[in-house]
Design a protein around this motif. Structure first.
Motif, PDB file in Angstrom:
ATOM      1  N   LYS A  75      63.418  -7.539   5.049  1.00 57.44           N
ATOM      2  CA  LYS A  75      63.007  -6.288   5.689  1.00 57.44           C
ATOM      3  C   LYS A  75      63.620  -6.002   7.155  1.00 57.44           C
ATOM      4  O   LYS A  75      63.894  -4.792   7.248  1.00 57.44           O
ATOM      5  N   MET A  76      64.551  -6.914   7.665  1.00 55.85           N
ATOM      6  CA  MET A  76      65.352  -6.469   8.925  1.00 55.85           C
ATOM      7  C   MET A  76      66.555  -5.549   8.430  1.00 55.85           C
ATOM      8  O   MET A  76      66.936  -4.764   8.919  1.00 55.85           O
ATOM      9  N   ALA A  77      66.957  -6.403   7.294  1.00 63.76           N
ATOM     10  CA  ALA A  77      68.182  -5.663   6.519  1.00 63.76           C
ATOM     11  C   ALA A  77      67.898  -4.018   6.099  1.00 63.76           C
ATOM     12  O   ALA A  77      68.684  -3.331   6.382  1.00 63.76           O
ATOM     13  N   THR A  78      66.774  -3.834   5.632  1.00 61.65           N
ATOM     14  CA  THR A  78      66.336  -2.691   5.424  1.00 61.65           C
ATOM     15  C   THR A  78      66.106  -1.662   6.547  1.00 61.65           C
ATOM     16  O   THR A  78      66.440  -0.535   6.536  1.00 61.65           O
ATOM     17  N   LYS A  79      65.747  -2.214   7.643  1.00 59.48           N
ATOM     18  CA  LYS A  79      65.441  -1.394   8.773  1.00 59.48           C
ATOM     19  C   LYS A  79      67.115  -1.031   9.557  1.00 59.48           C
ATOM     20  O   LYS A  79      67.046   0.005   9.934  1.00 59.48           O
ATOM     21  N   VAL A  80      67.906  -1.966   9.247  1.00 62.38           N
ATOM     22  CA  VAL A  80      69.065  -1.889   9.927  1.00 62.38           C
ATOM     23  C   VAL A  80      69.753  -0.721   8.904  1.00 62.38           C
ATOM     24  O   VAL A  80      70.389   0.127   9.357  1.00 62.38           O
ATOM     25  N   ASP A  81      69.639  -0.678   7.469  1.00 65.46           N
ATOM     26  CA  ASP A  81      70.004   0.388   6.783  1.00 65.46           C
ATOM     27  C   ASP A  81      69.506   1.471   6.918  1.00 65.46           C
ATOM     28  O   ASP A  81      70.188   2.636   7.104  1.00 65.46           O
ATOM     29  N   HIS A  82      67.929   1.591   7.295  1.00 62.70           N
ATOM     30  CA  HIS A  82      67.525   3.131   7.683  1.00 62.70           C
ATOM     31  C   HIS A  82      68.299   3.485   8.814  1.00 62.70           C
ATOM     32  O   HIS A  82      68.498   4.773   9.147  1.00 62.70           O
ATOM     33  N   LEU A  83      68.328   2.657   9.825  1.00 58.46           N
ATOM     34  CA  LEU A  83      68.889   2.955  11.063  1.00 58.46           C
ATOM     35  C   LEU A  83      70.249   3.637  10.888  1.00 58.46           C
ATOM     36  O   LEU A  83      70.690   4.866  11.234  1.00 58.46           O
ATOM     37  N   LYS A  84      71.317   2.963  10.117  1.00 58.31           N
ATOM     38  CA  LYS A  84      72.458   3.711   9.786  1.00 58.31           C
ATOM     39  C   LYS A  84      72.500   4.886   9.221  1.00 58.31           C
ATOM     40  O   LYS A  84      73.153   5.784   9.485  1.00 58.31           O
ATOM     41  N   LYS A  85      71.542   5.120   8.287  1.00 59.10           N
ATOM     42  CA  LYS A  85      71.452   6.300   7.563  1.00 59.10           C
ATOM     43  C   LYS A  85      71.039   7.434   8.281  1.00 59.10           C
ATOM     44  O   LYS A  85      71.568   8.677   8.253  1.00 59.10           O
ATOM     45  N   ALA A  86      69.744   7.159   9.157  1.00 58.93           N
ATOM     46  CA  ALA A  86      69.502   8.038  10.041  1.00 58.93           C
ATOM     47  C   ALA A  86      70.254   8.779  10.930  1.00 58.93           C
ATOM     48  O   ALA A  86      70.314   9.718  11.490  1.00 58.93           O
ATOM     49  N   THR A  87      71.131   7.670  11.736  1.00 59.51           N
ATOM     50  CA  THR A  87      72.000   7.979  12.880  1.00 59.51           C
ATOM     51  C   THR A  87      73.453   8.299  12.486  1.00 59.51           C
ATOM     52  O   THR A  87      74.129   8.467  13.324  1.00 59.51           O
ATOM     53  N   ARG A  88      73.744   8.066  10.997  1.00 59.85           N
ATOM     54  CA  ARG A  88      75.268   8.247  10.459  1.00 59.85           C
ATOM     55  C   ARG A  88      76.437   7.162  11.273  1.00 59.85           C
ATOM     56  O   ARG A  88      77.253   7.638  11.733  1.00 59.85           O
ATOM     57  N   TRP A  89      75.601   6.024  11.786  1.00 60.98           N
ATOM     58  CA  TRP A  89      76.173   4.956  12.330  1.00 60.98           C
ATOM     59  C   TRP A  89      76.978   3.899  11.370  1.00 60.98           C
ATOM     60  O   TRP A  89      76.627   3.783  10.404  1.00 60.98           O
ATOM     61  N   SER A  90      78.282   3.541  11.950  1.00 66.15           N
ATOM     62  CA  SER A  90      78.903   2.440  11.205  1.00 66.15           C
ATOM     63  C   SER A  90      78.141   1.060  11.387  1.00 66.15           C
ATOM     64  O   SER A  90      77.458   1.023  12.298  1.00 66.15           O
ATOM     65  N   ASP A  91      78.662   0.023  10.771  1.00 69.12           N
ATOM     66  CA  ASP A  91      78.113  -1.112  11.162  1.00 69.12           C
ATOM     67  C   ASP A  91      78.394  -1.773  12.457  1.00 69.12           C
ATOM     68  O   ASP A  91      77.405  -2.073  13.176  1.00 69.12           O
ATOM     69  N   ALA A  92      79.516  -1.195  12.998  1.00 69.29           N
ATOM     70  CA  ALA A  92      79.952  -1.631  14.430  1.00 69.29           C
ATOM     71  C   ALA A  92      78.901  -0.710  15.694  1.00 69.29           C
ATOM     72  O   ALA A  92      78.549  -1.042  16.461  1.00 69.29           O
ATOM     73  N   ASP A  93      78.832   0.438  15.040  1.00 67.62           N
ATOM     74  CA  ASP A  93      78.002   1.385  15.860  1.00 67.62           C
ATOM     75  C   ASP A  93      76.621   0.756  16.055  1.00 67.62           C
ATOM     76  O   ASP A  93      76.044   0.650  17.015  1.00 67.62           O
TER      77      ASP A  93
END
Length: 182
Positions: free
Chosen positions: A45-63
């Motif tokens: 679930k945490m991985a899913t949240k991080v994935d959603h965060l990346k998609k919503a904000t257009r951030w890289s893994d580092a961001d």
């Protein structure tokens, strides 16, 4: 956090490890928020949240790593909320995703109540030569309401007499007619 009182020692250790894995050290001011963000959440679930965060904000893994370590509360917000704010900050304000990631607290402010109205004021003042073009949007967002009005609305009452009413209308979600952009 009442849920932590009922958790066993292994669950608490897992929460602490998850918070640390987000880049939030135990001694930091944000550690408690990181614990709340990961409390009793599975790794999937945490991985899913991080994935959603990346998609919503257009951030890289580092961001994402930078933003979450500074503001772990981001993980508790909906993808839609993050998407709307991110879209506004990137498309209208013209901020780079990496810039936002280094200032993630910006995403905690209301889009309608603070982010958009202050952008309108900043843009209006700059386009009418009433504000230095180097003025940073982020610093304008951080000011409390009273200080913002004192610094950016009141000094321009003579040159822009409708600015207080326009700002108030923008905070209500209306696009005032006196905020004319070239």
């Amino acid at each position: 956090m009442p849920r932590m009182l009922t958790a066993n020692v292994q669950q608490i250790r897992a929460m602490v490890a998850s918070a640390e894995a987000l880049g939030v050290p135990p001694g930091s001011a944000m550690f408690r928020q990181a614990l709340r963000s990961v409390a009793l959440v599975s790794e999937e679930k945490m991985a899913t949240k991080v994935d959603h965060l990346k998609k919503a904000t257009r951030w890289s893994d580092a961001d994402v790593a930078i933003a979450v370590s500074k503001w772990p509360i981001l993980l508790r917000w909906s993808k839609e909320t993050l998407q709307r704010k991110s879209d506004f900050l990137i498309a209208e304000v013209g901020l780079e995703p990496a810039y936002i990631a280094r200032r993630p607290a910006m995403l905690s402010f209301s889009l309608e109540g603070r982010l958009r109205p202050r952008y309108y004021v900043m843009r209006f003042l700059k386009e009418n030569g009433l504000l230095d073009h180097d003025r940073d949007y982020y610093t304008m967002v951080l000011f409390g309401e009273k200080v913002f009005v004192e610094k950016f609305i009141c000094p321009h009452k003579e040159a822009a007499p409708h600015l207080p009413e326009d700002y108030a209308a923008a905070r209500r979600g209306e696009m005032p007619t006196n905020f004319r952009f070239v």
